[in-house]
Design a protein around this motif. Sequence first.
Motif, PDB file in Angstrom:
ATOM      1  N   ALA A 239      19.102 -17.622   6.812  1.00 42.69           N
ATOM      2  CA  ALA A 239      17.634 -16.699   7.227  1.00 42.69           C
ATOM      3  C   ALA A 239      17.104 -17.382   6.096  1.00 42.69           C
ATOM      4  CB  ALA A 239      18.150 -15.160   7.527  1.00 42.69           C
ATOM      5  N   ILE A 240      15.922 -17.285   6.518  1.00 43.51           N
ATOM      6  CA  ILE A 240      14.795 -17.191   5.335  1.00 43.51           C
ATOM      7  C   ILE A 240      13.755 -16.421   5.517  1.00 43.51           C
ATOM      8  CG2 ILE A 240      14.655 -20.083   5.776  1.00 43.51           C
ATOM      9  CD1 ILE A 240      11.898 -19.578   7.709  1.00 43.51           C
ATOM     10  N   HIS A 241      14.432 -15.215   6.016  1.00 44.69           N
ATOM     11  CA  HIS A 241      13.473 -13.731   5.971  1.00 44.69           C
ATOM     12  C   HIS A 241      14.603 -12.434   6.215  1.00 44.69           C
ATOM     13  CE1 HIS A 241      10.232 -11.043   7.190  1.00 44.69           C
ATOM     14  NE2 HIS A 241       9.599 -11.614   6.399  1.00 44.69           N
ATOM     15  N   PRO A 242      13.925 -11.748   5.455  1.00 45.37           N
ATOM     16  CA  PRO A 242      15.244 -10.817   5.737  1.00 45.37           C
ATOM     17  C   PRO A 242      14.896 -10.051   7.300  1.00 45.37           C
ATOM     18  CG  PRO A 242      13.783  -9.888   3.252  1.00 45.37           C
ATOM     19  CD  PRO A 242      13.127 -11.649   4.528  1.00 45.37           C
ATOM     20  N   ASP A 243      14.198 -10.500   8.389  1.00 46.45           N
ATOM     21  CA  ASP A 243      13.544  -9.640   9.534  1.00 46.45           C
ATOM     22  C   ASP A 243      15.144 -10.783  10.070  1.00 46.45           C
ATOM     23  OD1 ASP A 243      11.925  -7.756   8.761  1.00 46.45           O
ATOM     24  OD2 ASP A 243      10.266  -9.059   9.874  1.00 46.45           O
ATOM     25  N   GLN A 244      15.358 -11.649   9.697  1.00 50.52           N
ATOM     26  CA  GLN A 244      16.586 -12.359  10.350  1.00 50.52           C
ATOM     27  C   GLN A 244      18.276 -12.189  10.628  1.00 50.52           C
ATOM     28  OE1 GLN A 244      15.805 -16.487   9.091  1.00 50.52           O
ATOM     29  NE2 GLN A 244      14.376 -16.752  11.180  1.00 50.52           N
ATOM     30  N   VAL A 245      18.463 -11.010   9.105  1.00 48.54           N
ATOM     31  CA  VAL A 245      19.798 -10.995   8.829  1.00 48.54           C
ATOM     32  C   VAL A 245      20.372 -10.030  10.094  1.00 48.54           C
ATOM     33  CG1 VAL A 245      21.256  -9.891   7.628  1.00 48.54           C
ATOM     34  CG2 VAL A 245      19.365 -11.065   6.648  1.00 48.54           C
ATOM     35  N   ASP A 246      19.784  -9.192  10.597  1.00 46.63           N
ATOM     36  CA  ASP A 246      20.231  -7.676  11.504  1.00 46.63           C
ATOM     37  C   ASP A 246      20.896  -9.050  12.838  1.00 46.63           C
ATOM     38  OD1 ASP A 246      20.401  -6.405   9.862  1.00 46.63           O
ATOM     39  OD2 ASP A 246      18.167  -5.249  10.709  1.00 46.63           O
ATOM     40  N   THR A 247      19.835 -10.118  13.275  1.00 47.05           N
ATOM     41  CA  THR A 247      20.017 -10.796  14.307  1.00 47.05           C
ATOM     42  C   THR A 247      21.574 -12.076  14.432  1.00 47.05           C
ATOM     43  OG1 THR A 247      18.017 -10.286  15.555  1.00 47.05           O
ATOM     44  CG2 THR A 247      18.935 -12.136  16.245  1.00 47.05           C
ATOM     45  N   ILE A 248      20.852 -12.508  12.910  1.00 47.00           N
ATOM     46  CA  ILE A 248      22.656 -13.128  12.335  1.00 47.00           C
ATOM     47  C   ILE A 248      23.747 -12.373  12.292  1.00 47.00           C
ATOM     48  CG2 ILE A 248      23.282 -14.916  10.972  1.00 47.00           C
ATOM     49  CD1 ILE A 248      20.566 -15.593  10.728  1.00 47.00           C
ATOM     50  N   ASN A 249      23.639 -11.357  11.330  1.00 49.50           N
ATOM     51  CA  ASN A 249      25.457 -10.619  11.789  1.00 49.50           C
ATOM     52  C   ASN A 249      25.878 -10.504  12.706  1.00 49.50           C
ATOM     53  OD1 ASN A 249      24.760 -10.522   9.242  1.00 49.50           O
ATOM     54  ND2 ASN A 249      24.183  -8.587   8.455  1.00 49.50           N
ATOM     55  N   ARG A 250      25.173  -9.972  13.888  1.00 49.81           N
ATOM     56  CA  ARG A 250      25.418  -9.227  15.020  1.00 49.81           C
ATOM     57  C   ARG A 250      26.037 -10.698  15.659  1.00 49.81           C
ATOM     58  NH1 ARG A 250      21.217  -7.879  16.882  1.00 49.81           N
ATOM     59  NH2 ARG A 250      20.274  -9.608  18.666  1.00 49.81           N
ATOM     60  N   CYS A 251      24.722 -12.049  15.696  1.00 51.98           N
ATOM     61  CA  CYS A 251      25.625 -13.071  16.995  1.00 51.98           C
ATOM     62  C   CYS A 251      26.923 -13.550  16.152  1.00 51.98           C
ATOM     63  CB  CYS A 251      24.379 -13.685  16.683  1.00 51.98           C
ATOM     64  SG  CYS A 251      22.603 -13.346  17.444  1.00 51.98           S
ATOM     65  N   PHE A 252      26.956 -13.697  15.082  1.00 53.31           N
ATOM     66  CA  PHE A 252      27.807 -13.842  14.671  1.00 53.31           C
ATOM     67  C   PHE A 252      29.384 -12.547  14.137  1.00 53.31           C
ATOM     68  CE2 PHE A 252      25.440 -16.885  13.425  1.00 53.31           C
ATOM     69  CZ  PHE A 252      25.973 -18.354  13.813  1.00 53.31           C
ATOM     70  N   SER A 253      29.471 -11.421  14.510  1.00 59.09           N
ATOM     71  CA  SER A 253      29.857 -10.777  14.194  1.00 59.09           C
ATOM     72  C   SER A 253      30.324 -10.718  15.866  1.00 59.09           C
ATOM     73  CB  SER A 253      29.707  -9.947  14.673  1.00 59.09           C
ATOM     74  OG  SER A 253      29.177  -9.436  12.965  1.00 59.09           O
ATOM     75  N   PRO A 254      32.215 -10.493  16.197  1.00 65.22           N
ATOM     76  CA  PRO A 254      32.699 -10.609  16.984  1.00 65.22           C
ATOM     77  C   PRO A 254      32.647  -9.275  18.123  1.00 65.22           C
ATOM     78  CG  PRO A 254      34.150 -10.834  15.703  1.00 65.22           C
ATOM     79  CD  PRO A 254      33.028 -10.431  15.082  1.00 65.22           C
ATOM     80  N   SER A 255      32.212  -9.360  20.072  1.00 64.14           N
ATOM     81  CA  SER A 255      31.765  -8.408  20.067  1.00 64.14           C
ATOM     82  C   SER A 255      33.226  -7.595  20.417  1.00 64.14           C
ATOM     83  CB  SER A 255      31.830  -8.587  21.872  1.00 64.14           C
ATOM     84  OG  SER A 255      33.278  -9.153  22.334  1.00 64.14           O
ATOM     85  N   ASP A 256      33.155  -6.244  21.686  1.00 62.60           N
ATOM     86  CA  ASP A 256      34.693  -5.319  21.314  1.00 62.60           C
ATOM     87  C   ASP A 256      35.286  -5.925  22.298  1.00 62.60           C
ATOM     88  OD1 ASP A 256      32.906  -3.077  19.370  1.00 62.60           O
ATOM     89  OD2 ASP A 256      31.980  -2.280  20.556  1.00 62.60           O
ATOM     90  N   ALA A 257      34.444  -6.345  23.263  1.00 59.63           N
ATOM     91  CA  ALA A 257      35.459  -7.276  23.933  1.00 59.63           C
ATOM     92  C   ALA A 257      36.702  -7.877  23.017  1.00 59.63           C
ATOM     93  CB  ALA A 257      34.893  -7.680  25.289  1.00 59.63           C
ATOM     94  N   ASP A 258      36.158  -9.087  22.827  1.00 63.73           N
ATOM     95  CA  ASP A 258      36.480 -10.116  21.648  1.00 63.73           C
ATOM     96  C   ASP A 258      37.122  -9.903  21.429  1.00 63.73           C
ATOM     97  OD1 ASP A 258      34.687 -12.106  22.435  1.00 63.73           O
ATOM     98  OD2 ASP A 258      33.809 -12.116  21.524  1.00 63.73           O
ATOM     99  N   LEU A 259      37.114  -8.654  19.396  1.00 64.12           N
ATOM    100  CA  LEU A 259      38.147  -7.981  19.000  1.00 64.12           C
ATOM    101  C   LEU A 259      39.272  -7.620  19.394  1.00 64.12           C
ATOM    102  CD1 LEU A 259      38.458  -7.912  15.799  1.00 64.12           C
ATOM    103  CD2 LEU A 259      36.950  -5.576  16.080  1.00 64.12           C
ATOM    104  N   THR A 260      39.033  -7.000  20.761  1.00 60.61           N
ATOM    105  CA  THR A 260      39.772  -5.988  21.657  1.00 60.61           C
ATOM    106  C   THR A 260      41.062  -6.973  21.998  1.00 60.61           C
ATOM    107  OG1 THR A 260      38.977  -4.220  22.545  1.00 60.61           O
ATOM    108  CG2 THR A 260      40.845  -4.394  23.535  1.00 60.61           C
TER     109      THR A 260
END
Length: 301
Positions: A239-260
């Motif tokens: 990330a090159i700006h703090p505003d990008q962090v939450d989007t990156i974290n969300r996209c690279f975290s497993p969804s609830d369905a994936d985790l289940t």
Amino acid sequence: MGLGLQEEEEFDQMKLRSLLFVPADSEKKFAKAQESRADGLILDLEDAVAPDRKAIARDMLGNIIAARPDRNWSLWVRVNALDTGLTLSDLSAIVKPGLDGIMVPKSNGAADIQRIGHYLDALEVRAGMARGTVKIIVVATETPVAMFNLGSYSPPHERLAGLTWGAEDLGAVIGSVTNKQSDGEWTQTYRIVRSMCLFAAAAADVARIDTLYADFRDEAGLASSCEASRQDGFTGRIAIHPDQVDTINRCFSPSDADLTQARRIIAAFESQPGIGTIGIDGKMYDIPHLKLAHRIVSAAG
């Protein structure tokens, strides 16, 4: 059937979903970056710092690292490349308790990491740190010769934590006019670079970190790019700006369905030790699926 000890250790890795660049000579930007939810902050001594401010930035970094504030993120420093003659001075200023790792730009291959590893061995002793404390992320595609040496990172150096790639520095060397097509997608040359870095990181079994998304105001574009990146196999992003962090974290975290589903696969294998293939809801799963399931669970923390 659970994984063996060696396989389990593959999943016990530092979380590197989001790595936020911060100029090493800006206390203001560092303070703001700490408020983000980035997994790691990369304090940049290379491109973000003008030549006449390198020494000032080193002193600032030394004080930041020595302070060792309570934090839930890892602290990295991008040092200057070996061919600048500045790398050892950078390392001498920053290797102290509180430093988690360094990012090495413009690496030509694993031999460069071996050399830097020797520097770190000595500097950790001087700082009273356990050998191997300081990990390394490599920007592995910034020189032409680096493209021919990507396979050298496997088997990995003991300090190697991840590989990432970059387009701008390589483009300047090879003389490419642009790295993007009219539709915003990478040109063929850079699609090859990106894929080769991904394969090299997978072969070394280290974090596969995608390069930055330049337009930090384009949240939708970043999300779309990150989803494609994760589908391809990358495990995190710069990330090159703090505003990008939450989007990156969300996209690279497993969804609830994936985790289940991953937990169902692990539980099914554990309930029948010694079985190499198992059926769940009419679909067959084997050992590669089990390994992927463990990765998904590990990625969830």
